[in-house]
Design a protein around this motif. Structure first.
Motif: not given
Lengths: 466, 466
Positions: A136, A144-145, A148-149, A152
């Motif tokens: 990211l 990037s958000a 990541a979401a 994860y």
């Protein structure tokens, strides 16, 4: 390698010494610094903590293609997917040239988190069983958000998936670039896993659904995963209710003791469950009374009978809406238990009623009225079923039963007699909702009277977790 | 306002016209552009899609404090928390000055996703019931990633929480700043909510735990939330199994029909459940056979008996480990049902056995052997319990029962006779694990024989979801 690192440091210092700015500085960087950095990473990517090899890597690409190049070199995947925006599309060829391999481009929108998230999910699902990394580093913060979401979350289903990021030990604000040679690829930990919050959420959902054994499993796993002892306290609670509602009262009783031992330890003084310490202590005492009852088999033991009946009623109430056949079974048993208790305190038993001729006469008379049959069709009573128990208790002047009128009992008789015809007993009848509701009311009414006579507080409901 | 926007545009064009670079360009920006941008956002923050007011805002702070200032102005919270790194601490005073208010600083590490994630969670939990926004615009990508992961997850427990981000319509790569006036604060959608993946994960977990009604509720919620019809197909599946295992066979049967109607629609040809279409069709037929049996009450109906028995055995198997008392009940009933069936196909019934004197004689003889009691202590048989049914079937030459030897039955008799003493029937006995296992084996053995005789395939297990 050491020599290459020194040349890189030198090139960076030269760049800084020239005090160049803006486009000129970027140009010098591209000509003198970047080729050395690239050579270093091609030979020995700087990965923290250790290098792992991936089969697929998926990258966001913004206006810093160098970061993506380093990430792709560090991840070393055979298949490289690049999520680029219309603006960053122009960096694709440079990226491929620096990497020395083709990449597969996927166009997304720089501000659309959801679309990016979906695109990542699709790519991951297309490579089942492969080791995948999501990088990211480049792109907007929204990209990037989303990455990541997605990463994860997907890690739950694809545990070998990793989220990666090119970090640096020093950033040069004037050039807006990392100080050359301080870049390193980091495999980011998954905070959901580290803190266990997603698993805790699942455990709480299972607890709310009264799936205590699944909740206990989750809490035990959390204990192992996070090393946090307070999860074990929750596990003990869940195990207690699991056994209790599975009618394993001895097991539940020892879990209750274990739970209270935890809660009185200094380490757990502030445990959220300590808000319910008083209630949990009462429940432990209630379980003890049930265990004593099951051992003595003495139906006149008030406390054990009340806690056991409350448990059965609770099991019935939980099933009433969605599992009426099973609920009826619990209500029948709760009702019968109360009758057995009320007979026992009057020195009688349903199994061996030892009826006097007057009692026998009275019972057949009462049954004849309730069933609407002539007395000669009523056979002599040998054991007491539900109706016969009620009739005997009425004759013995039990105040709780005397409340029910003949017309009440004419209404209830069909339901009381149909217990044996139930699909779960000997027949093929499926309890009807209306019958189950009547049965529930009848059983709860008799329970309330018995509890009030005893003057006991009984609360079998599971405590709140939060 | 329009005038202010024009002045801002003019200031940006002037800056670009000067062809300044690096520190000089940043200086001009700070002197001529930023004050106008700040004035604009103080008066009228640019928020997309609509302005919302928050009580608490939490921000990451990296080396672009301007973005944080704009985000804080756009969110308009009374309490502002700033997660800064040791490096970005120096921007705090500028930030407070631009905002005209104090902010509360929290120091974190720029690369430690987990610590940031935990810090955000703590702050959110400290403000229960308040409207909170998380802004991930400034800071490293790792910081943004942690912020997003925390926010999107915490939103489940705090539904009013929002993740925000200062985006722009145009970015100037040379200045590495958004083109002034194109900045806008966006409240980012939560991809978990948009795509429903977290809820789907929960639904799958509930399905795996055989909590079909909870799973159905989740899928129905997903249908409403995402507008995706395929979730409704899953809901129909869950509802079918929920009713089936709650012994509501009529309800389950109509759900099965509804499910198969879905799966044959063009829109759902590619639905993952279509892989199980054949099995689901068989299950629908099985349910129909059970419904017919419950209506006719004719115990000789082979197909209905087999599917019903398989259902009860399945319910027993699921409960065997954790709920042995309840499991025993299902096994007893399954076993009895098979005996009732085998008697019925021989024209007999356990309720009205109409025993000939020879049969009566044989039964008392057999019971005497199995119970280890002298024949004169065995009372004349009126109705057939489990043992009596076995004795009669043996006498009638039923091959399935003739397999059991006298010594087998001497071993089983205690267990077979203790049904009525169970806590869930009339007594206070809690089934022991060993007894439940023997009962399970006994019932499964008789079921397998009956199924093989019938030559029917019966599979009541829920299909795989994925």
């Amino acid at each position: 390698m050491q020599e290459l690192k020194e040349r890189l440091q030198q090139a960076w210092q030269n760049l800084k010494a020239q005090e160049a700015e803006g486009a000129r500085a970027q140009e010098i960087y591209a000509q003198n610094v970047w080729p050395l950095l690239l050579e270093l990473w091609r030979k020995e990517p700087q990965v923290y903590p250790l290098r792992e090899t991936f089969e697929v890597s998926i990258h966001t690409l913004g206006t810093s293609p160098e970061a993506t190049t380093l990430a792709a070199l560090g991840l070393g995947a055979d298949e490289v997917y690049v999520l680029h925006t219309p603006e960053s599309r122009r960096y694709l060829s440079q990226l491929q040239q620096d990497l020395g391999r083709e990449v597969y481009p996927i166009e997304i929108d720089k501000s659309d988190v959801t679309r990016l998230y979906r695109a990542v999910g699709e790519q991951v699902r297309k490579h089942p069983g492969k080791k995948i990394a999501l990088d990211l580093t480049s792109g907007t913060k929204a990209m990037s958000a989303g990455m990541a979401a997605a990463g994860y979350f997907l890690q739950r289903v694809h545990p070998s998936l990793r989220v990666a990021y090119v970090d640096n030990d020093a950033f040069d604000p004037a050039l807006r670039k990392p100080v050359a040679g301080t870049e390193k690829l980091i495999l980011l930990p998954n905070p959901h896993e580290v803190l266990g919050d997603l698993d805790e959420h699942l455990a709480q959902e299972f607890y709310g659904a009264r799936e205590f054994s699944k909740a206990a499993d989750r809490y035990q796993a959390l204990r192992r995963k996070t090393g946090q002892g307070h999860f074990e306290v929750y596990a003990a609670l869940c195990e207690m209710y699991q056994r209790w509602y599975a009618l394993d009262f001895e097991g539940a009783s020892s879990n209750a003791q274990r739970l209270l031992n935890f809660l009185t330890q200094d380490a757990y003084r502030n445990h959220p469950l300590n808000r319910h310490a008083q209630r949990l202590k009462e429940q432990k005492e209630g379980l003890k009374a049930i265990v004593a009852l099951l051992q003595s088999k003495n139906f006149s033991e008030q406390k054990g009978i009340l806690w056991l009946t409350a448990t059965l009623l609770q099991l019935g109430d939980e099933r009433r809406e969605r599992q009426p056949v099973s609920a009826a079974l619990y209500y029948y048993r709760a009702f019968e238990l109360l009758l057995q208790h009320r007979l026992a305190v009057r020195g009688r038993s349903d199994d061996e009623p030892n009826l006097s001729p007057e009692e026998q006469q009275h019972l057949r008379q009462a049954l004849s009225v309730w069933l609407g049959k002539p007395p000669e069709q009523i056979r002599p009573v040998q054991k007491l079923g539900l109706l016969e128990s009620i009739a005997l208790l009425c004759y013995l002047g039990d105040p709780a039963l005397s409340r029910f009128s003949d017309s009440d009992l004419r209404g209830y008789q069909g339901m009381l007699q149909s217990r044996n015809k139930s699909l779960l007993i000997h027949g093929l009848e499926v309890s009807k909702k209306g019958d189950v509701e009547r049965l529930q009311q009848f059983a709860h009414r008799l329970y309330q009277t018995t509890r009030e006579e005893a003057g006991l507080a009984v609360s079998v409901e599971p405590v709140e977790l939060v």
